[in-house]
Motif scaffolding. Structure first.
Motif, mmCIF file in Angstrom:
data_model
loop_
_atom_site.group_PDB
_atom_site.id
_atom_site.type_symbol
_atom_site.label_atom_id
_atom_site.label_comp_id
_atom_site.label_asym_id
_atom_site.label_seq_id
_atom_site.Cartn_x
_atom_site.Cartn_y
_atom_site.Cartn_z
ATOM 1 N N ASN A 332 -60.169 -29.690 0.483
ATOM 2 C CA ASN A 332 -60.799 -31.232 -0.112
ATOM 3 C C ASN A 332 -59.451 -31.862 -0.388
ATOM 4 N N SER A 333 -59.083 -33.076 0.062
ATOM 5 C CA SER A 333 -57.966 -33.810 -0.481
ATOM 6 C C SER A 333 -57.948 -34.272 -1.863
ATOM 7 N N ASN A 334 -59.192 -34.246 -2.474
ATOM 8 C CA ASN A 334 -59.476 -34.290 -3.955
ATOM 9 C C ASN A 334 -58.833 -33.320 -4.627
ATOM 10 N N THR A 335 -58.803 -32.295 -4.187
ATOM 11 C CA THR A 335 -58.649 -30.825 -4.909
ATOM 12 C C THR A 335 -57.178 -30.573 -4.509
ATOM 13 N N TYR A 336 -56.544 -30.581 -3.436
ATOM 14 C CA TYR A 336 -55.306 -30.446 -3.007
ATOM 15 C C TYR A 336 -54.484 -31.400 -2.223
ATOM 16 N N LYS A 337 -53.319 -31.553 -2.412
ATOM 17 C CA LYS A 337 -52.566 -32.679 -1.758
ATOM 18 C C LYS A 337 -52.093 -32.069 -0.380
ATOM 19 N N ASP A 338 -52.263 -33.008 0.763
ATOM 20 C CA ASP A 338 -52.323 -32.428 1.929
ATOM 21 C C ASP A 338 -52.874 -30.908 2.305
ATOM 22 N N PRO A 339 -54.283 -31.020 2.250
ATOM 23 C CA PRO A 339 -55.032 -29.602 2.100
ATOM 24 C C PRO A 339 -54.833 -28.814 3.492
ATOM 25 N N LEU A 340 -54.493 -29.205 4.645
ATOM 26 C CA LEU A 340 -54.249 -28.596 5.646
ATOM 27 C C LEU A 340 -52.871 -28.066 6.039
ATOM 28 N N ALA A 341 -51.910 -28.434 5.332
ATOM 29 C CA ALA A 341 -50.698 -27.763 5.207
ATOM 30 C C ALA A 341 -50.689 -26.328 4.752
ATOM 31 N N PHE A 342 -49.941 -25.514 5.365
ATOM 32 C CA PHE A 342 -49.820 -24.368 4.931
ATOM 33 C C PHE A 342 -48.600 -24.308 3.930
ATOM 34 N N ASN A 343 -48.605 -24.300 2.661
ATOM 35 C CA ASN A 343 -47.600 -24.669 1.665
ATOM 36 C C ASN A 343 -47.555 -23.873 0.511
ATOM 37 N N PRO A 344 -47.123 -22.447 0.598
ATOM 38 C CA PRO A 344 -47.299 -21.597 -0.514
ATOM 39 C C PRO A 344 -46.467 -22.176 -1.617
ATOM 40 N N TRP A 345 -45.553 -23.163 -1.620
ATOM 41 C CA TRP A 345 -44.931 -23.631 -2.703
ATOM 42 C C TRP A 345 -45.777 -24.267 -3.734
ATOM 43 N N ARG A 346 -46.731 -24.854 -3.235
ATOM 44 C CA ARG A 346 -47.897 -25.532 -4.305
ATOM 45 C C ARG A 346 -48.299 -24.687 -5.309
#
Length: 355
Positions: A332-346
């Motif tokens: 959900n974009s309300n939970t995570y920014k750009d949620p479909l991106a694989f971004n371990p640095w988040r």
């Protein structure tokens, strides 16, 4: 708002909480964090564990309802799981055992022209966990590949429970029967030659005098269930992790650099992985968190309403199924920014909500 029996207007049906039906059974699906948290806290009060018929029937025990049997398994496993899978066993013995076993498996894979990762990972996880933790099963010495039987049986868990030749559920029951026959033999052998408390099955057998529900049949089905839960969840996560990492060169580069740095810092490059080295893998942990966020192996938790449940002016009738779809919140974009991106640095900023 006037209270009603789940009478949502059409636009609300597709909001964070909505009703639908699965195989003719009424079900409420929720991606509402507040409601999900409330339902989880009501286990044993307003709701109980519930599973699809095709799944629960495979784990039912004689003389007990399917839901009751699964509830017993769930609660009992929770009571002893940390003795064998917790931080202390991992630190004291499992970590070096896992490294040796995985290294041996990867060496075998490297000699093959191709590897079907999900299937191969399932066998690897099953063979390790059953030999080292659960019931001392040695796949190399066994006349029947128990892992293959459980993997085949898993194919019918999410199918319609039609016990007719040609259908997945029928084949699942056949493979389950063969696996249970072998597991009952293992249980009987252990019961006839009691030894020291070593694995999970030993512990359960030692508890038979204290826990009345522990029978020979229960133990065979319990081992079947925990074996499936272990290899299916871990092998799925491993397969998805390899796919996501392979598609992200930047992640692979940083992950490789972290592990090369650990090897470089060693006095003996060929020494066994230590607990301190394991705890130092900060980026590896970020990758694991991100894999589990983006590809949660469990689509949701199923609960059955024991009583009418009132929430925000609506009533979920007793007997209805509730699916807590926590995995949807992770995308959900309300939970995570750009949620479909694989971004371990988040996950880099500790003690804060990942972005």
């Amino acid at each position: 708002m006037e209270e009603s029996k789940m009478q949502w207007s059409p636009p609300s049906r597709y909001g964070p909480i909505f009703r639908t039906s699965v195989a003719g059974r009424p079900i409420v699906i929720s991606v509402d964090p507040e409601f999900n948290h409330y339902i989880v806290k009501q286990e044993g009060k307003l709701v109980e564990l519930w599973y699809m018929d095709s799944f629960s029937s495979l784990f039912s025990m004689e003389g007990e309802s399917r839901t009751t049997a699964l509830g017993v398994i769930h609660k009992y496993v929770r009571s002893i799981i940390l003795d064998h899978f917790g931080a202390e066993p991992l630190k004291e013995k499992l970590l070096p055992q896992i490294e040796v076993f995985v290294s041996k498996t990867l060496e075998t894979w490297s000699t093959q022209s191709s590897v079907e990762v999900k299937h191969a990972a399932s066998i690897m996880v099953f063979d390790f966990s059953t030999k080292s933790i659960m019931f001392s099963y040695d796949a190399e010495k066994s006349p029947m590949k128990l892992s293959e039987k459980l993997i085949n049986a898993a194919g019918g868990f999410m199918s319609f429970p039609l016990n007719i030749p040609g259908f997945a559920y029928h084949k699942s029951l056949k493979d389950q029967k063969e696996a249970l026959t072998m597991l009952r033999k293992i249980v009987k052998e252990k019961m006839n030659s009691p030894g020291k408390h070593e694995d999970m099955l030993d512990q359960a057998i030692n508890n038979m005098n204290k826990e009345k529900f522990l029978s020979e049949d229960f133990l065979a089905r319990w081992v079947f269930g925990i074996s499936f839960a272990t290899f299916e969840a871990i092998s799925t996560a491993l397969s998805l992790a390899l796919k996501l990492i392979a598609d992200s060169p930047a992640v692979l580069q940083e992950l490789t650099a972290e592990h090369k740095a650990i090897l470089k810092a060693r006095k003996n490059r060929n020494s066994i992985l230590t607990w301190e080295e394991y705890k130092s893998m900060t980026f590896t942990l970020q990758v694991i968190n991100e894999v589990l966020r983006i590809a949660n192996v469990s689509p949701g938790l199923l609960r059955k309403a024991l009583k009418d449940i009132k929430f925000k002016g609506y009533t979920i009738p007793s007997g209805w199924t509730i699916m807590i779809a926590n995995s949807a919140l992770q995308l959900n974009s309300n939970t995570y920014k750009d949620p479909l991106a694989f971004n371990p640095w988040r996950w880099k900023v500790r003690n804060k909500q990942p972005y």
